[in-house]
Design a protein around this motif. Structure first.
Motif, PDB file in Angstrom:
ATOM      1  N   CYS A 298      65.247  41.768 -21.692  1.00  0.00           N
ATOM      2  CA  CYS A 298      65.653  43.163 -21.821  1.00  0.00           C
ATOM      3  C   CYS A 298      64.411  43.993 -22.132  1.00  0.00           C
ATOM      4  O   CYS A 298      63.590  43.608 -22.975  1.00  0.00           O
ATOM      5  N   LEU A 299      64.302  45.111 -21.441  1.00  0.00           N
ATOM      6  CA  LEU A 299      63.182  46.036 -21.633  1.00  0.00           C
ATOM      7  C   LEU A 299      63.741  47.405 -21.990  1.00  0.00           C
ATOM      8  O   LEU A 299      64.881  47.720 -21.670  1.00  0.00           O
ATOM      9  N   SER A 300      62.920  48.217 -22.632  1.00  0.00           N
ATOM     10  CA  SER A 300      63.350  49.553 -23.023  1.00  0.00           C
ATOM     11  C   SER A 300      62.197  50.531 -22.925  1.00  0.00           C
ATOM     12  O   SER A 300      61.047  50.183 -23.193  1.00  0.00           O
ATOM     13  N   SER A 301      62.540  51.761 -22.585  1.00  0.00           N
ATOM     14  CA  SER A 301      61.596  52.867 -22.732  1.00  0.00           C
ATOM     15  C   SER A 301      61.194  52.938 -24.199  1.00  0.00           C
ATOM     16  O   SER A 301      61.965  52.536 -25.081  1.00  0.00           O
ATOM     17  N   PRO A 302      60.009  53.489 -24.482  1.00  0.00           N
ATOM     18  CA  PRO A 302      59.614  53.649 -25.890  1.00  0.00           C
ATOM     19  C   PRO A 302      60.450  54.680 -26.651  1.00  0.00           C
ATOM     20  O   PRO A 302      60.421  54.706 -27.877  1.00  0.00           O
ATOM     21  N   ALA A 303      61.219  55.516 -25.957  1.00  0.00           N
ATOM     22  CA  ALA A 303      61.951  56.612 -26.596  1.00  0.00           C
ATOM     23  C   ALA A 303      63.041  56.104 -27.536  1.00  0.00           C
ATOM     24  O   ALA A 303      63.685  55.086 -27.280  1.00  0.00           O
ATOM     25  N   ALA A 304      63.269  56.846 -28.600  1.00  0.00           N
ATOM     26  CA  ALA A 304      64.279  56.482 -29.593  1.00  0.00           C
ATOM     27  C   ALA A 304      65.657  56.327 -28.958  1.00  0.00           C
ATOM     28  O   ALA A 304      66.392  55.390 -29.283  1.00  0.00           O
TER      29      ALA A 304
ATOM     30  N   ARG B 112      65.872  52.942 -27.173  1.00  0.00           N
ATOM     31  CA  ARG B 112      65.886  51.833 -28.129  1.00  0.00           C
ATOM     32  C   ARG B 112      67.219  51.761 -28.860  1.00  0.00           C
ATOM     33  O   ARG B 112      67.770  50.684 -29.065  1.00  0.00           O
ATOM     34  N   GLN B 113      67.760  52.914 -29.269  1.00  0.00           N
ATOM     35  CA  GLN B 113      69.036  52.937 -29.972  1.00  0.00           C
ATOM     36  C   GLN B 113      70.184  52.511 -29.055  1.00  0.00           C
ATOM     37  O   GLN B 113      71.116  51.847 -29.498  1.00  0.00           O
ATOM     38  N   THR B 114      70.116  52.884 -27.789  1.00  0.00           N
ATOM     39  CA  THR B 114      71.137  52.454 -26.829  1.00  0.00           C
ATOM     40  C   THR B 114      71.097  50.943 -26.685  1.00  0.00           C
ATOM     41  O   THR B 114      72.140  50.273 -26.728  1.00  0.00           O
ATOM     42  N   ALA B 115      69.907  50.391 -26.518  1.00  0.00           N
ATOM     43  CA  ALA B 115      69.780  48.930 -26.405  1.00  0.00           C
ATOM     44  C   ALA B 115      70.337  48.246 -27.643  1.00  0.00           C
ATOM     45  O   ALA B 115      71.090  47.270 -27.543  1.00  0.00           O
ATOM     46  N   ASP B 116      70.011  48.769 -28.806  1.00  0.00           N
ATOM     47  CA  ASP B 116      70.502  48.193 -30.049  1.00  0.00           C
ATOM     48  C   ASP B 116      72.030  48.262 -30.117  1.00  0.00           C
ATOM     49  O   ASP B 116      72.687  47.284 -30.470  1.00  0.00           O
ATOM     50  N   ALA B 117      72.603  49.413 -29.759  1.00  0.00           N
ATOM     51  CA  ALA B 117      74.062  49.571 -29.794  1.00  0.00           C
ATOM     52  C   ALA B 117      74.748  48.625 -28.819  1.00  0.00           C
ATOM     53  O   ALA B 117      75.866  48.175 -29.071  1.00  0.00           O
ATOM     54  N   LEU B 118      74.087  48.304 -27.720  1.00  0.00           N
ATOM     55  CA  LEU B 118      74.642  47.385 -26.728  1.00  0.00           C
ATOM     56  C   LEU B 118      74.420  45.913 -27.111  1.00  0.00           C
ATOM     57  O   LEU B 118      74.807  45.014 -26.374  1.00  0.00           O
TER      58      LEU B 118
ATOM     59  N   LEU C  13      71.432  44.430 -27.467  1.00  0.00           N
ATOM     60  CA  LEU C  13      70.270  43.895 -26.752  1.00  0.00           C
ATOM     61  C   LEU C  13      69.053  43.883 -27.664  1.00  0.00           C
ATOM     62  O   LEU C  13      68.961  44.669 -28.608  1.00  0.00           O
ATOM     63  N   LEU C  14      68.112  43.007 -27.373  1.00  0.00           N
ATOM     64  CA  LEU C  14      66.855  42.925 -28.128  1.00  0.00           C
ATOM     65  C   LEU C  14      65.717  43.216 -27.156  1.00  0.00           C
ATOM     66  O   LEU C  14      65.120  42.300 -26.592  1.00  0.00           O
ATOM     67  N   PRO C  15      65.391  44.499 -26.965  1.00  0.00           N
ATOM     68  CA  PRO C  15      64.427  44.839 -25.922  1.00  0.00           C
ATOM     69  C   PRO C  15      62.969  44.716 -26.343  1.00  0.00           C
ATOM     70  O   PRO C  15      62.627  44.815 -27.523  1.00  0.00           O
ATOM     71  N   THR C  16      62.151  44.519 -25.340  1.00  0.00           N
ATOM     72  CA  THR C  16      60.704  44.662 -25.458  1.00  0.00           C
ATOM     73  C   THR C  16      60.382  46.049 -24.921  1.00  0.00           C
ATOM     74  O   THR C  16      60.926  46.460 -23.885  1.00  0.00           O
ATOM     75  N   ILE C  17      59.504  46.782 -25.578  1.00  0.00           N
ATOM     76  CA  ILE C  17      59.150  48.137 -25.134  1.00  0.00           C
ATOM     77  C   ILE C  17      58.273  48.052 -23.888  1.00  0.00           C
ATOM     78  O   ILE C  17      57.307  47.289 -23.845  1.00  0.00           O
TER      79      ILE C  17
END
Length: 195
Positions: A57-63, A66-72, A74-78
């Motif tokens: 799982c990857l994520s944009s650096p934006a809050a 990251r918060q969406t990934a967390d709520a879903l 997921l454990l993303p890498t930026i």
């Protein structure tokens, strides 16, 4: 060769999205956006979760991403390539505010994807950045979930399908939308259906 599956997830609603403001304020999810993301996180009957099985799982650096990934769950890498457009001097401003002070610059930006009158990135520059990232992942043979911004997903679809950059305006991406791209290593395909 094992195929690559990429699920692009648009982050949930933020105050800036609700007020139609250009990004750059690094807003987190608003209360409604967080509730919607949490509601989507409950696993289905197969217990695989809303996005199925994934390798990374990857994520944009934006809050908000990251918060969406967390709520879903997921454990993303930026991943910097998934960042929103740099809107320069327009960050945090609404279309109305810019139209009132710089109407011609706004018209230029809305009509020409190469234009960046705000001193930040043009849409073409965002497509180039996201396109390079997509091309690097095309033959990875992995199942990737990437949480990012609606504009990033719009230009990713345009790049994946080989369309002119200006067609990004014809692609609408709602908060928490999921777009799936698949590849066997040579080109991307847009896959529509259950996630």
């Amino acid at each position: 060769m094992t195929g690559t599956s990429l699920r692009l997830v648009a982050h949930g609603r933020t105050a800036a999205l609700r007020r139609a403001r250009f990004g750059g304020t690094d807003d987190g999810l608003d209360e409604g956006g967080l509730r919607a993301a949490l509601a989507q996180a409950h696993p289905g009957p197969d217990r695989r979760g809303p996005l199925g099985v994934h390798d990374t799982c990857l994520s944009s650096p934006a809050a908000a991403a990251r918060q969406t990934a967390d709520a879903l769950g997921l454990l993303p890498t930026i991943e910097a390539a998934l960042a929103d457009c740099d809107y320069g001097d327009w960050s945090g401003l609404s279309l109305e505010e810019i139209a009132g002070t710089h109407p011609q610059a706004l018209r230029d930006w809305l009509s020409d994807p190469d234009s960046a009158p705000h001193g930040g990135e043009s849409v073409t520059a965002v497509r180039d950045r996201v396109g390079r990232w997509l091309d690097e992942h095309r033959g990875a043979g992995r199942r990737v979930v990437a949480v990012t911004h609606p504009l990033v997903i719009r230009v990713a679809v345009v790049h994946a399908l080989g369309l002119p950059t200006a067609t990004y305006r014809q692609v609408d991406v709602e908060p928490l939308a999921v777009v799936q791209l698949t590849s066997q290593g040579t080109r991307w395909h847009l896959r529509l259906g259950p996630h």
